[in-house]
Design an enzyme around this catalytic site. Structure first.
Site, short mmCIF file in Angstrom:
data_model
loop_
_atom_site.label_atom_id
_atom_site.label_comp_id
_atom_site.label_asym_id
_atom_site.label_seq_id
_atom_site.Cartn_x
_atom_site.Cartn_y
_atom_site.Cartn_z
N ASN A 151 0.78 -1.25 0.00
CA ASN A 151 0.00 0.00 0.00
C ASN A 151 0.80 1.29 0.00
O ASN A 151 0.23 2.35 0.20
CB ASN A 151 -0.99 0.04 1.17
CG ASN A 151 -2.23 -0.74 0.85
OD1 ASN A 151 -2.80 -0.57 -0.22
ND2 ASN A 151 -2.62 -1.61 1.73
N ASP A 152 2.08 1.20 -0.20
CA ASP A 152 2.86 2.44 -0.29
C ASP A 152 4.06 2.24 -1.21
O ASP A 152 5.16 2.68 -0.91
CB ASP A 152 3.30 2.90 1.10
CG ASP A 152 3.61 4.38 1.16
OD1 ASP A 152 3.17 5.12 0.24
OD2 ASP A 152 4.29 4.81 2.10
#
Length: 87
Positions: free
Chosen positions: A22-23
């Protein structure tokens, strides 16, 4: 092994374990002394099993514009998450 393929394999391994990074952004993809990709900064990791309804996560500059539109709804077919979707 090409760098992109290394990254996709790493993401596949995460997703196979029920996790999404997610990043993913340039600052979180490092190259070690052996020339291998290492993913870092798992602070926003997401579990498909623990928090399946949480969707608004990640570094804002790297998220899609639909994340900022409260009225946006997706009416298309169900999407199967694949490793490259985390990029």
């Amino acid at each position: 092994v090409p760098l992109f393929l290394q990254m996709v394999r790493g993401l596949y391994s995460l997703h196979s374990s029920g996790l999404a990074h997610n990043d993913i952004k340039p600052e979180n993809v490092m190259l070690n002394s052996a020339g291998e990709i290492e993913l870092i900064d798992f602070g926003l990791v997401y579990s498909f099993y623990i928090n399946p309804d949480e969707t608004n996560i990640g570094t804002p500059m790297y998220r899609g514009p639909e994340d900022f539109d409260e009225e946006f709804t997706y009416d298309g077919p169900e999407i199967k998450l694949m490793p490259a979707h985390d990029i």
